[in-house]
Design a protein around this motif. Sequence first.
Motif, PDB file in Angstrom:
ATOM      1  N   GLU A 178       5.096  -3.439  -9.733  1.00  0.00           N
ATOM      2  CA  GLU A 178       6.326  -2.653  -9.561  1.00  0.00           C
ATOM      3  C   GLU A 178       6.790  -2.705  -8.113  1.00  0.00           C
TER       4      GLU A 178
ATOM      5  N   PHE B 206       0.833  -1.207   0.000  1.00  0.00           N
ATOM      6  CA  PHE B 206       0.000   0.000   0.000  1.00  0.00           C
ATOM      7  C   PHE B 206       0.868   1.256   0.000  1.00  0.00           C
TER       8      PHE B 206
ATOM      9  N   CYS C 204       3.822   1.613  -1.248  1.00  0.00           N
ATOM     10  CA  CYS C 204       4.338   1.803  -2.616  1.00  0.00           C
ATOM     11  C   CYS C 204       3.233   2.283  -3.556  1.00  0.00           C
ATOM     12  N   ASN C 205       2.047   1.677  -3.428  1.00  0.00           N
ATOM     13  CA  ASN C 205       0.905   2.094  -4.252  1.00  0.00           C
ATOM     14  C   ASN C 205       0.627   3.584  -4.048  1.00  0.00           C
ATOM     15  N   GLN C 206       0.645   3.984  -2.787  1.00  0.00           N
ATOM     16  CA  GLN C 206       0.333   5.381  -2.467  1.00  0.00           C
ATOM     17  C   GLN C 206       1.349   6.314  -3.108  1.00  0.00           C
ATOM     18  N   ARG C 207       2.536   5.790  -3.394  1.00  0.00           N
ATOM     19  CA  ARG C 207       3.536   6.640  -4.037  1.00  0.00           C
ATOM     20  C   ARG C 207       3.540   6.454  -5.552  1.00  0.00           C
ATOM     21  N   GLY C 208       2.463   5.833  -6.063  1.00  0.00           N
ATOM     22  CA  GLY C 208       2.291   5.784  -7.514  1.00  0.00           C
ATOM     23  C   GLY C 208       2.729   4.504  -8.190  1.00  0.00           C
ATOM     24  N   MET C 209       3.319   3.571  -7.416  1.00  0.00           N
ATOM     25  CA  MET C 209       3.783   2.319  -8.040  1.00  0.00           C
ATOM     26  C   MET C 209       2.640   1.310  -8.126  1.00  0.00           C
ATOM     27  N   SER C 210       2.615   0.550  -9.209  1.00  0.00           N
ATOM     28  CA  SER C 210       1.653  -0.537  -9.295  1.00  0.00           C
ATOM     29  C   SER C 210       2.100  -1.642  -8.340  1.00  0.00           C
ATOM     30  N   THR C 211       1.192  -2.570  -8.063  1.00  0.00           N
ATOM     31  CA  THR C 211       1.534  -3.657  -7.146  1.00  0.00           C
ATOM     32  C   THR C 211       2.678  -4.496  -7.705  1.00  0.00           C
TER      33      THR C 211
END
Lengths: 261, 487
Positions: free
Chosen positions: B449, B438, B440-447
């Motif tokens: 990535e 989450f 990483c997701n919040q920083r724009g990365m896909s799961t």
Amino acid sequence: MVLDSPVLEVRNLWASVGDAPILKGVNFRVMPGEVHAIMGPNGSGKSTLANVLAGHPLYQVTEGEVLFRGEDLLSMAPEDRARRGFFLSFQHPIEIAGVRLDQFMRASYNAVQKSRGQEELDALKFDRLVKSKSKLVELDPTLIRRSVNEGFSGGEKKRTEILQMSILEPTLAILDETDSGLDVDALRVVAEGINQLRTTDNAVVVITHYQRILEYIVPDVVNILSNGRFVKSGRRELAFEIEARGYDWLQETEDRVGVGP
Amino acid sequence: MATPEVISRETGLGDSGYKYGFVTDVESEVIPPGLNEDVIRLISEKKNEPEFMLEWRLRAYRHFLTLVEQEQVPQWANVDYPPIDFQKIVYYAAPKPKVTLKSLDEVDPELLATYEKLGISLEEQKRLAGVAVDAVFDSVSIVTTFKEELAKHGVIFCSFSEAVQNYPDLVKKYLGSVVPYADNFYAALNSAVFSDGSFCYIPKGVRCPYELTTYFRINYAESGQFERTLIVADEGSYVSYLEGCSAPQRDNNQLHAAVVELVAHDNAEIKYSTIQNWYPGDEEGKGGIYNFVTKRGRCQGVNSKISWTQVETGAAITWKYPSVLLQGDNSIGEFYSVALTKGYQQADTGTKMVHMGKNTRSTIISKGISAGHGSNTYRGLVRVNSRADNARNFTQCDSLLIGDQCSAHTTPYVEVRNSSAHLEHEAYTSRVSEDQLFYCNQRGMSTEEANALIINGFCKEVFRQLPLEFAVEATRLMELNLEGAVG
């Protein structure tokens, strides 16, 4: 003249964890250039609100609607929210062993840039960008070569979050208890960093228990969250009142409202 | 003659995302399936081997037969597969024409294209600077690059078959000296039927100016691959060697039973890296390579050093324990491993560090990653013999779990017969947490990535050991393998 449209519009938002409802009908609106403070006692649902807006999978939205720059925020994947300019500064930033902070930030930056069809940066160029931004929060430069948040002090974690905010330049930043765990000096540095990132186009939502941070980041609106909904709204003075009187008197007001005609 | 991409990533037909699953359409010279003395004589004859080789093979075969009779197929590994019918395997398959090539121009363009597609260019102008390649296709080596330049330094780098012809004394001296044919079931089988592999000899005092690379490719459907690699580093020499592997995507299981022997003399150093990407089988666990390999190095001389680095991402089953016999005083053994199991892959891998000389040191860093229904076992032995004064070992074996259907196991064995030994062991098992993803997701990365980033971080200590060009490849390979495997 075109009237400014809200950056964020939250309408009757209900959310729960499992069967337990935590948000019970939250309404508010954030305009460009605004600083919006959300205050509340522990367990009032402040962090839940931040996480729900960011799309944490632990929470289920059961009712309501959220528009972010006019788009349906709740239907977007968390990464899409981020790529459109939504940023959450975590209350407890997560540790990732073995992943260097600069690598993490570059992966983040490039993912966002790529989604917008803008230039991705190689390590060298990104390093320059980070250096120029690090001064903002007076970050120890050796920190960015260490594993993400691993062994960072509370202050270092929060500075790092704001550094990321400065790199991503979000339209809306939600700062979830960014002041917790900071001493006065660190708080001042972090708050001043945040102030420098403010423009007339972006907006900041400061979530906090204490009004201390609001002495540095002056809010346009103060909302008090209690038991999953906003119980009082006001201007900066409301934060001072909370500081002086605590939250209990609002609880009583709410109870009276609850049983009233 | 077109190269049919039976199932490949590019055509979008591959369900497992295996990029190297194509088949090369070449005419092959193939012997009928089955194993008996005649087959061994035939292999030896095809290779025009001297008598000592045939005898050695036959001794190995007879030993293998006794193991079969006694049902000595290894059962102890934490892997599960139906019994292998050794009579159904083809023990020799080679692309025609038979390979006595003078230059690259004579190599079948289909074969060159195959390696090109695998990212291994054999053409002079496209070669990776500083990397010499031996390309082994099914049972034979088709070409070795940079041979002449290497010869100027006295470095011998050629196929095993050539070594038997041109350097029989070296082969005779070292073959089976680290892994005797009676060492284990699959070593016995390999010794009997091995077809090709690489041979390296680094003379005294020479620092090998190139990375030596062998790329193993299984192409023929019914064949096993039994390669044999022997690397000898003479006094004060240094060599870095890397092997890569891949195979077409097929429904049947194919056996790859290799033996690798390393010998390091006084003050010599061998760095051996593996990027193993055999076809792992499909999403239901059908097909894939059985990768049953015996790898062992002997630090024969004082101050010698052998370092194994392996990135194991492929194969349906991996069973291998690259080991070091620390015979010379002050010798050093290292083992760095990343093993990824996804789908229904199983890996039982680790190392043996046998401390025999004084002041010997060993380091073991093992990183197991399990996703899907993958099973990953670290199995390692640290043995300190009675005369190995002041031996030191550091072991770290970490496991990372992705999802809730996979498993990780750690089986470290320690045998210490000398009280001056100093052993450290660290281990942890972690999970890629929802919170990390989450964040990483919040920083724009896909799961995807995010997973790749977190896993590369987990593997970093091992990737760092790879030669630079291959560290990049390994990172990329991990990402490829994880696409669609997690999320």
